[in-house]
Design an enzyme around this catalytic site. Structure first.
Site, PDB file in Angstrom:
ATOM      1  CG  ASN A 372      -1.705   1.268   1.375  1.00 51.48           C
ATOM      2  OD1 ASN A 372      -2.278   1.774   0.413  1.00 51.48           O
ATOM      3  ND2 ASN A 372      -1.695   1.833   2.564  1.00 51.48           N
ATOM      4  CD  GLU A 373      -0.315   5.905   2.534  1.00 48.16           C
ATOM      5  OE1 GLU A 373       0.106   5.918   3.710  1.00 48.16           O
ATOM      6  OE2 GLU A 373      -1.160   6.691   2.108  1.00 48.16           O
TER       7      GLU A 373
END
Length: 658
Positions: A372-373
């Site tokens: 994701n991040e």
């Protein structure tokens, strides 16, 4: 007379302001706009899944919360047991004789901030049950109640349900409410001295999205469909990582028999102590099969996000919290198995499960995001083996990597070259930024390297400085920023606002695109910005300039942002202009490159504006800010108008011949 009227209009404009002449070059199509250009990102934050899009009304239906009776009130003789019929959800309750004919045994569920019940609508109650004592049959009374009622009876609806077997079976009964109640509860009475065991106590509206039994809340799902999204990213961002690896979102636990999907602790459960909800868990009832099915039904490409073996890096600084690179095989296999679940033949293990769940045809998955991040070398060294394995097994799948949590800076500058080195197909950029950032980013993608990965603007929203809540001005600046996405459609292939949903009583993060309570759905100004772009995305970009420069809100451009597209299917020219200034701006759209016999007909103008830029739609006033459409006419190949302050306008003309 027409010419005289036009001259008068021009003269009036000249008294107020200099005309901003926007030149649209029509002679040649620009970049192709991807069908995935504007889409949706779903994350289970703000009670977006259980208590939101997932239509289940019972909280803790399988008694698996760490505090097993959270969400329930019990009375009489109720015992919790843990040898039930579902391996991954072993708990159930035993209702027994209360010991006195004037006492009662039963339980009551509070739902998610209550249960929204509508008058005259049907609700499907189901339960797995068995007899726990001697006797041929036992009745339970199932009621929808309003505990706060000032009428003679608390019950809004009620029916008896007969349990007739000592073996576990599923029983159902339909309830119809005689009144509306946004804060109703579910109550169950034992009506015999003989006991019963109850497991997976469930209540759904009979009228779910497309009628699915394990279905979605109809108004919220319809709001998603009405966007006409091109891509649907799920099941979230940070929840994919988990506060720790044990609580990451595990797609394999979210498929198969609903009753046997285990409880998962939501990553947002612990995140914000200033807005704390100790009962925030995931039933996995809304799982990957349901996400794929929803994607199909709203016409969007599914885009699942999977763990790369890193727990949330914000919450875990100890390297031991993450999976070592040498131990990633299981996570990589999860990715390959997911592709098989989505696309595999029914003779394969996971394709067979998909078929058993009701969808023998493949879901035609084309995209997958790994991580994701995430950031740093710890991410890229884990992403690399995923890329190798997926390329080898499924070369048709487009792989999406991350540029980290920021829109610029050290990690961003490190990750983009790494994504090019690893040859991912798209790079996911996230930016939750203030007004000043959005006003300065109109030309963000104009100078991006056209070689290598494309851009997925996977999470973004304007967070007002000192006013981090939904308001029209934030939505207006999002619209302004999106002209740069559109103009650069050759490099930007996807964009999704975030977050998507928020319960008005259960939010932890804002702004959000759609707000809701137990009865109502509120489409914000940001929602309408996304919808207007998605409905008017066209098929190809067209160059649009003012004084031979892109219109990006730059100095001397009077706060204007603009982009233009052509739709080859309808022969429409679509021009988006955003006036972020506090002054009315005189606008002239000149369509350059048309032949003498070409005319611009069927003109339409769609505007989104607000009387007060600090306000937005609310539960009390859900339609305060909505798009308005009017008819317009061009004179020859030019259209002139005045654009009000703080206004998003779309001008549409169809090219035809005299």
């Amino acid at each position: 007379m027409k010419l005289f009227a036009v001259l008068l209009l021009f003269a009036g404009m000249s008294l107020n302001a200099q005309i901003n002449e926007l030149v649209i070059r029509t002679e040649k199509n620009g970049a192709e706009i991807q069908p995935t250009m504007y889409g949706l990102f779903f994350e289970d934050i703000n009670y977006a899944a259980d208590g939101g899009l997932y239509a289940e009304l019972v909280k803790n239906r399988s008694f698996e919360f760490p505090q097993n009776l959270m969400g329930w009130k019990t009375f009489g003789n109720v015992m919790l047991e843990n040898d039930g019929p579902f391996e991954r959800n072993p708990h159930y309750v035993r209702l027994s004789d209360p010991g006195h004919e004037h006492k009662s045994t039963g339980l009551q569920n509070e739902g998610f901030f209550g249960m929204g019940i509508r008058q005259g609508e049907k609700y499907r109650f189901s339960v797995w049950a068995r007899l726990s004592g001697e006797g041929a049959a036992v009745a339970i009374l199932v009621e929808l109640v309003d505990p706060k009622s000032m009428t003679e009876r608390q019950a809004l609806a009620g029916k008896e349900l007969v349990i007739d077997s000592r073996k576990w079976k599923k029983y159902e009964v339909t309830l119809e409410s005689e009144a509306m109640e946004p804060k109703a509860e579910l109550r169950i009475f034992l009506k015999s001295k003989t006991g019963v065991d109850l497991e997976h106590v469930s209540l759904f509206p009979a009228d779910t999205w497309n009628g699915h039994e394990n279905g979605l809340r109809k108004d919220l799902a319809q709001a998603l469909a009405d966007i006409k999204p091109g891509v649907f990213r799920f099941p979230g961002g940070c929840i994919v990582e988990g506060t720790d690896l044990e609580t990451r979102y595990d797609w394999k636990k979210s498929v198969g028999q609903v009753e046997n999907r285990p409880l998962n602790e939501n990553r947002w459960h612990y995140t914000f102590r200033h807005r704390y909800f100790p009962d925030y868990y995931q039933s996995y009832g809304l799982g990957f099969y349901e996400y794929f099915l929803l994607s199909e039904e709203i016409g969007a490409e599914p885009l699942p996000v999977l763990s790369c073996g890193l727990a949330c890096q914000y919450q875990n600084s100890d390297p031991a919290a993450h999976v070592a690179v040498c131990d990633l095989d299981g996570y990589i296999q999860d990715a390959l198995d997911l592709i098989e679940f989505a696309n595999g033949h029914t003779a394969t293990k996971w394709g067979k499960l998909r078929a058993e769940m009701g969808h023998p045809e493949p879901f035609n998955l084309k995209f997958i995001a790994i991580g994701n991040e995430q950031w740093g070398a710890e991410y890229t060294e884990r992403l690399a083996p995923f890329v190798t394995a997926i390329r080898k097994a499924c070369p048709y799948i487009h792989i999406i990597g991350s540029s980290g949590p920021n829109s610029e800076g050290e990690q961003f500058d490190y990750l983009w070259p790494e994504m090019k080195r690893l040859k991912v197909d798209l790079v996911d950029e996230h930016f939750y930024r203030p007004e000043s950032w959005f006003l300065a980013q109109g030309a963000r993608y104009d100078a991006y390297d056209r070689k290598g990965p494309k851009v997925f603007a996977g999470e973004y929203a304007c967070h007002g400085k000192g006013k981090k809540w939904n308001h029209f001005n934030a939505a207006l600046l999002e619209a302004a920023f999106m002209t740069g996405l559109e103009r650069n459609a050759d490099i930007v292939h996807m964009a999704t606002y975030a977050p998507l949903f928020a319960h008005v009583e259960g939010w932890q993060w804002r702004p959000d695109m759609i707000w809701f309570d137990n009865m109502n759905c509120v489409r914000t100004a940001s929602y309408y910005v996304q919808q207007l772009y998605a409905h008017n995305k066209g098929t190809h970009t067209l160059p649009l300039t003012m004084n031979k420069r892109n219109v990006t809100g730059a100095e001397g451009q009077n706060g204007l942002f603009a982009s233009a597209v052509r739709d080859k299917n309808t022969q429409e020219y679509i021009v988006k202009v955003i006036n972020t200034s506090a002054e009315t701006q005189a606008i002239a759209l000149h369509f350059d490159g048309l032949r003498k016999n070409d005319i611009l007909s069927g003109g339409k103008c769609i505007k989104l504006k607000a009387d007060n830029p600090e306000q937005d739609n609310t539960v009390e006033a859900p339609s305060a800010i909505t798009p308005n459409e009017s008819l317009i006419s061009a004179e020859g190949h030019t259209f002139k108008t005045e654009l009000e302050p703080h206004t998003f306008a779309i001008y549409k003309f169809t090219k035809s011949m005299k």
